[in-house]
Design an enzyme around this catalytic site. Structure first.
Site, PDB file in Angstrom:
ATOM      1  N   TYR A 144       7.249   6.716 -21.756  1.00  0.00           N
ATOM      2  CA  TYR A 144       8.438   7.278 -21.546  1.00  0.00           C
ATOM      3  C   TYR A 144       8.529   7.717 -22.948  1.00  0.00           C
ATOM      4  CZ  TYR A 144      12.862   9.117 -19.791  1.00  0.00           C
ATOM      5  OH  TYR A 144      13.748   9.821 -19.243  1.00  0.00           O
ATOM      6  N   ASP A 239       7.422   3.570 -29.827  1.00  0.00           N
ATOM      7  CA  ASP A 239       9.068   3.680 -29.327  1.00  0.00           C
ATOM      8  C   ASP A 239       9.169   2.356 -28.712  1.00  0.00           C
ATOM      9  OD1 ASP A 239      10.780   3.732 -27.548  1.00  0.00           O
ATOM     10  OD2 ASP A 239      10.258   5.375 -26.703  1.00  0.00           O
ATOM     11  N   LYS A 267      19.376   1.350 -26.402  1.00  0.00           N
ATOM     12  CA  LYS A 267      19.504  -0.166 -25.415  1.00  0.00           C
ATOM     13  C   LYS A 267      20.631  -1.214 -26.233  1.00  0.00           C
ATOM     14  CE  LYS A 267      15.925   1.239 -22.807  1.00  0.00           C
ATOM     15  NZ  LYS A 267      16.377   1.711 -20.728  1.00  0.00           N
TER      16      LYS A 267
HETATM   17  N1  PMP Z   1      12.503   5.425 -24.736  1.00  0.00           N
HETATM   18  C1  PMP Z   1      11.310   4.053 -23.969  1.00  0.00           C
HETATM   19  C2  PMP Z   1      10.732   3.116 -24.407  1.00  0.00           C
HETATM   20  C3  PMP Z   1      12.256   3.951 -22.581  1.00  0.00           C
HETATM   21  O1  PMP Z   1      12.588   3.369 -22.591  1.00  0.00           O
HETATM   22  C4  PMP Z   1      13.890   4.743 -22.684  1.00  0.00           C
HETATM   23  C5  PMP Z   1      14.539   4.757 -21.138  1.00  0.00           C
HETATM   24  N2  PMP Z   1      14.818   3.635 -20.488  1.00  0.00           N
HETATM   25  C6  PMP Z   1      13.964   6.238 -23.746  1.00  0.00           C
HETATM   26  C7  PMP Z   1      12.716   5.863 -25.061  1.00  0.00           C
HETATM   27  C8  PMP Z   1      14.651   7.353 -23.341  1.00  0.00           C
HETATM   28  O2  PMP Z   1      16.745   6.761 -23.899  1.00  0.00           O
HETATM   29  P1  PMP Z   1      17.381   6.243 -22.821  1.00  0.00           P
HETATM   30  O3  PMP Z   1      17.529   6.512 -21.666  1.00  0.00           O
HETATM   31  O4  PMP Z   1      18.509   6.019 -23.677  1.00  0.00           O
HETATM   32  O5  PMP Z   1      17.566   8.314 -23.383  1.00  0.00           O
END
Ligand code: PMP
Length: 429
Positions: A144, A239, A267
């Site tokens: 994701y 990511d 985060k």
């Molecule tokens: N990339 C990863 C690996 C994630 O775990 C997440 C959210 N859990 C995101 C992108 C998206 O981040 P956000 O919810 O802050 O948009």
């Protein structure tokens, strides 16, 4: 357990907010039942509006690595906000943040702050497309990367929990440019690059998958992807929204010794405030506006209060031994849960990296998305609720990683394992 106030709020919310929540996984759709509404949080604990207290293994989905409401983070926020909440002109904290990120993550020679992980990843692929002049991107089944159109193809996390393999509203002309392959499959990657390597702008990966439960890379796998990208002049994008600053101070790229071309973060660097960032090699980042033609912007990007919260958190996790202690706690938790499951006669295994873990109701090892999906979700759901009733809050989906913070001490872990001994008996059915 009293839940009247949460129930009343959820009833009101469902009428006003889609599904009653502002982010899908919070709705408990996967595990059943209703979510609790938070009143406050402190250290390793969440307190709900009915006064129930939980040991929290979600940590706001990752940011709270130093525990909730850490006094140093609160002090930094309080001090900074007195000078104003947002300026719309540059401020010194943005420079300090860029210095901190580029020091901690050497592959990031330049960095741009944004407001979420979603913004970070969609900006990173824009850069990959912009600098290569190619359109296709590669992602992995079960990974994701936020809810950008290009990523809602075989995404894990909430998309999987809800059984949406794709999403209405994503033009197929765009989704067709996203190629997906199986994580940890060396040959699938080689074959794809052999076939269409010359069209691939970038490959984006969660170096440790945290959105299909928690799956670790096989030995040499990330290196294999690095070599393929280099050979075919495609950008390797890590990511690290989840793994960054967590599985090692310098993230998964430090832990596995791989240098990606671009990285995305979120985060932890916001310390609980809305933040994301993307960065990488100078020659690529210099192409971003206004120094280059690839456009990306944000009214609140580099917000001073968010920078202050993130910098205070980075300060805490830069303390010597921080990640070693986090790793020890994660192992203690996972070893304790595995022992409790064994004693209860429940097929169960865990995966772990410092500060993050996966729980599987099946025998191990789990190294692929297919194996992760084969976890007994009915058992997980019973386990989840039994733990919740005993004051332990796990991620409300069998496909989300859990998080340990520095505020989870031996006492919290022992209490969690004690609760699990009863919960496994219930999960067994
Ligand atoms: N990339 C990863 C690996 C994630 O775990 C997440 C959210 N859990 C995101 C992108 C998206 O981040 P956000 O919810 O802050 O948009």
């Amino acid at each position: 357990m009293k839940t009247d106030r949460s129930h009343a709020l959820f009833t009101r919310a469902k009428d006003l907010i889609p599904g009653g929540v502002n982010s899908p996984v919070r709705a408990f759709k996967s595990v059943g039942g209703e979510p609790f509404f938070a009143h406050s949080a402190q250290g390793a604990y969440l307190v709900d509006v009915d006064g129930n207290r939980y040991i929290d293994y979600v940590g706001s989905w990752g940011p709270m690595i130093a525990g909730h409401a850490h006094p140093d983070v609160l002090a930094a926020v309080e001090k900074t906000m007195r000078d104003g909440l947002s300026f719309g002109v540059p401020n010194a904290l943005e420079v300090t943040m860029a210095e901190a990120i580029t020091q901690i993550v050497p592959s990031c020679e330049m960095v741009r702050m944004v407001n979420s992980g979603t913004e970070a990843t969609l900006s990173a692929i824009r850069v990959a497309r912009g600098v290569t002049g190619r359109n296709r991107i590669v992602k992995f089944e079960g990974c994701y990367h936020g809810h950008g159109d290009s990523f809602l193809v075989k995404a894990g996390s909430g998309v999987m929990t809800l059984g949406l393999p794709n999403s209405p509203g994503v033009p197929s002309a765009l989704a067709d440019l996203t190629l997906t392959i199986a994580y940890n499959d060396f040959d699938a990657a080689t074959q794809l690059f052999d076939e269409v390597g010359g069209d691939i702008a970038g490959l984006i990966i969660e170096p440790i998958v945290g959105n299909a439960n928690c799956i670790l890379p096989r030995d040499g796998y990330l290196q294999h992807l690095r070599e393929l990208c280099t050979r075919h002049a495609a950008l390797l994008i890590f990511d690290e929204v989840m793994t960054g600053f967590r599985v090692a101070l310098g993230g998964a790229q430090q832990r596995y010794g791989i240098t990606p071309d671009l990285s995305t973060f979120g985060k932890i660097i916001g310390g609980g405030m809305p933040v994301g960032a993307y960065g990488g090699r100078r020659e690529y980042m210099a192409q971003v506006a206004p120094s280059g033609p690839i456009y990306q912007a944000g009214t609140l990007s580099g917000n001073p209060v968010a920078m202050a919260a993130g910098l205070a958190t980075l300060e805490l996790i830069r303390a010597p031994g921080f990640h070693d202690a986090l790793e020890r706690s994660t192992h203690a938790l996972c070893d304790g849960l595995e022992a409790a499951a064994r004693d209860a006669g429940v097929a169960f295994t865990t995966t772990r990296a410092p500060g993050m873990f996966g729980l599987y109701f099946r025998e191990g090892p789990v190294e692929t998305f297919e194996e992760a999906k084969a976890s007994d979700t009915a058992r997980f759901n019973r386990f989840f609720h039994a733990m919740l009733e005993r004051g332990v809050y796990l991620a409300p989906s069998a496909f989300e990683a859990g998080f340990v913070s520095s505020a989870h001490g031996a006492g919290e872990i022992a209490a969690t394992v004690a609760a699990a001994r009863e919960a496994f008996a219930i999960a067994k059915g």
